[in-house]
Every structure is written in C-alpha cells, then in structure tokens.
Design a protein around this motif. Structure first.
Motif, PDB file in Angstrom:
ATOM      1  N   ARG A  28       3.055  -7.803   3.603  1.00 57.26           N
ATOM      2  CA  ARG A  28       4.174  -7.544   4.513  1.00 57.26           C
ATOM      3  C   ARG A  28       5.262  -8.602   4.340  1.00 57.26           C
ATOM      4  O   ARG A  28       6.454  -8.310   4.381  1.00 57.26           O
ATOM      5  CB  ARG A  28       3.700  -7.588   5.977  1.00 57.26           C
ATOM      6  N   LYS A  29       4.808  -9.850   4.149  1.00 55.71           N
ATOM      7  CA  LYS A  29       5.744 -10.973   4.077  1.00 55.71           C
ATOM      8  C   LYS A  29       6.360 -11.141   2.692  1.00 55.71           C
ATOM      9  O   LYS A  29       7.478 -11.648   2.580  1.00 55.71           O
ATOM     10  CB  LYS A  29       5.020 -12.267   4.479  1.00 55.71           C
ATOM     11  N   ASP A  35       2.817  -5.070  -2.907  1.00 50.97           N
ATOM     12  CA  ASP A  35       3.156  -4.148  -1.829  1.00 50.97           C
ATOM     13  C   ASP A  35       1.936  -3.256  -1.588  1.00 50.97           C
ATOM     14  O   ASP A  35       1.771  -2.232  -2.235  1.00 50.97           O
ATOM     15  CB  ASP A  35       4.380  -3.319  -2.211  1.00 50.97           C
ATOM     16  N   GLN A  37       0.456  -1.089   0.826  1.00 53.90           N
ATOM     17  CA  GLN A  37       0.573  -0.286   2.035  1.00 53.90           C
ATOM     18  C   GLN A  37      -0.780   0.225   2.519  1.00 53.90           C
ATOM     19  O   GLN A  37      -0.999   0.387   3.721  1.00 53.90           O
ATOM     20  CB  GLN A  37       1.524   0.892   1.794  1.00 53.90           C
ATOM     21  N   ILE A  40      -2.365  -2.471   4.649  1.00 51.12           N
ATOM     22  CA  ILE A  40      -1.690  -2.530   5.952  1.00 51.12           C
ATOM     23  C   ILE A  40      -2.207  -1.415   6.861  1.00 51.12           C
ATOM     24  O   ILE A  40      -2.435  -1.622   8.063  1.00 51.12           O
ATOM     25  CB  ILE A  40      -0.166  -2.441   5.766  1.00 51.12           C
TER      26      ILE A  40
END
Length: 274
Positions: A28-29, A35, A37, A40
């Motif tokens: 996220r940072k 990346d 997802q 997450i």
C-alpha cells in the motif's frame, strides 16, 4: 470467502501470516516495488490479531517483505521469458499470491505446503486449473509425482522465507533428489548468515511465536556446492536493484544500504545440471 480454519499460533505454519502482513501493509505504501492487491484483500479475511506483528516489525522489516517478493517475481519472469510454458513450484507457499502477479496464461503453478497450511490457504484462496495446491511435506519426495514436468518446457522452484526452518542435512537430501529428477530446473530461495538468523529468531519470538525457530543459514556458496554435483550456485544481495524511497526513515535507508553491501540477506539460485 471466509475461514473457519484456525492456525496454531505457536507453529511454523502460522509464520505464513507475517509475509502476508508485510506485503499487504507495505505494498500500500510503496506499490512501485510491489503492488499486491490480493494480499491487501486477503488480510481483511484473516481472523488474526496483527497488532503484535505490527508492533514488533518496523519499517525496514516490513519493506523487506515486499522487496523479497519483488525479487522472486523478477526471477520467475526472467525464467519464463526463456521458458513460457514452464512449471512453477512455490515451496512453503502459505498465503503467497505470486501467481496473480506473474501468470502469463501458459504456466502450471503449484503451491506446496503442509496440510494444515494448505487447509487454511484453501479456506481463503480457491484452486484454479493452472494454480493448484499440494498438501504435503516438502521433505516427502512423493510430491515430485504430483506436478507436471516436461524438460523442454522447464521448471522453476521458489521458496521465500521457508528453508530457515529446516536442518541443513534435510535440505541437502531433498534438493539433491530434486536436482536429479528435474534436470535443467532452477531453485531460488533466500538465506541469511548465521548471526542474522539468531537475530531473526529473536524478532519472531517478540511477535509472539515461540514455536517456529530457525535452524538453517548460509555463510558462503561453497557450503551449498557440497550438496550435489548436479547443482551450480550463485547468489546476490536480496535487496539488489530495489530503489529506495526518500520517504523512508533515515534508519531504514541506512539499513538498506548496509544490507546491500554485506549481503545480510541473500537471494540464492541453484541451477540443476542437464
């Protein structure tokens, strides 16, 4: 999907939650590095208290999770550039989501892990025709027969943050057998020198898990070259090529530079002879 499968908190299997936390939090940072997802999304489904993990693992440790994942992604992509129909085997896969990031539409991908770990994984992630699970101990060579292997298509193995939990003699035996069976294949894994493993054990204990001590370390490549005449060894810093972000804390940036120089963490490649 939601899970009713519970992992024992004092177990090697439960360590799969640490890299998930790292990838979800720090991608996220810093999505330029990774990346993820899927991570997450997944972390929201895990019925687990991540507060002790977040408290124990600072910025540097969190960023190393996404740096490691990026290095493994790049290693697989480089292999697939030459072998687009290769088989990929993720040893000790846990809740890893590499497939979604590197799939080219042609590969066969396997997630190999202990039965409890695979049960937990499958409660959150469904198998698909080219991305399937194998619920077996890595040290049990019967999994060799559970994967598609065509020498002309190639095969690449990855194992992120897993080999630490084995004894060297155990790894030597199974990897020598792999080198014999999967000619032309490549195996990528991360490792630390002995003094760093001791520090990592203290970190894991601080996170609340006292049942997952690490045993394996690599001080030099010569140590691995004794495992089999069928392997060739190379290594480099695990953080090589990772671009630092000026938003990172000064301590994190200094640690990244130092670890890169002394190969505090290594990405090791074993190539299996034809």
């Amino acid at each position: 999907m939601s899970t009713s499968v519970v992992l024992k908190s004092q177990s090697v299997e439960s360590t799969m939650l640490l890299p998930l936390w790292g990838r979800a939090t720090y991608s996220r940072k810093d999505p330029a590095i990774l990346d993820d997802q899927d991570a997450i999304r997944l972390i929201k489904q895990c019925e687990y208290d991540f507060a002790p993990v977040a408290k124990s693992f600072g910025e540097f440790s969190g960023l190393t999770y996404i740096a490691r994942a990026r290095r493994f992604d790049d290693a697989i992509r480089n292999y697939l550039a030459k072998h687009p129909r290769a088989t990929v085997v993720n040893i000790g896969a846990g809740l890893d989501t590499t497939f979604s990031r590197i799939d080219n539409g042609l590969i066969n991908y396997y997630n190999l892990d202990l039965p409890d770990a695979i049960a937990y994984r499958k409660s959150l992630l469904e198998d698909t025709p080219r991305n399937t699970c194998i619920a077996k101990n890595f040290l049990d060579p019967s999994w060799f027969d559970d994967i598609i292997f065509n020498m002309e298509d190639g095969i690449v193995f990855i194992s992120a943050g897993v080999f630490y939990y084995f004894k060297e003699e155990q790894l030597k035996t199974i990897i020598a057998a792999m080198a014999q069976r999967f000619s032309g294949g490549e195996l990528y894994f991360d490792a630390e020198p002995k003094y760093a493993v001791k520090g990592s054990n203290r970190m894991v204990e601080k996170s609340g898990n006292k049942g997952a001590m690490m045993h394996f370390w690599v001080n030099n490549n010569e140590q691995l070259e004794q495992w089999s005449p069928n392997i060739r060894v190379s290594s480099q810093s695990l953080l090589k090529g990772i671009t630092m972000n000026e938003s990172w804390g000064i301590g994190t940036r200094l640690a990244f530079r130092a670890c890169n120089c002394i190969k505090f963490m290594k990405l090791i490649c074993l190539k299996f002879a034809h």
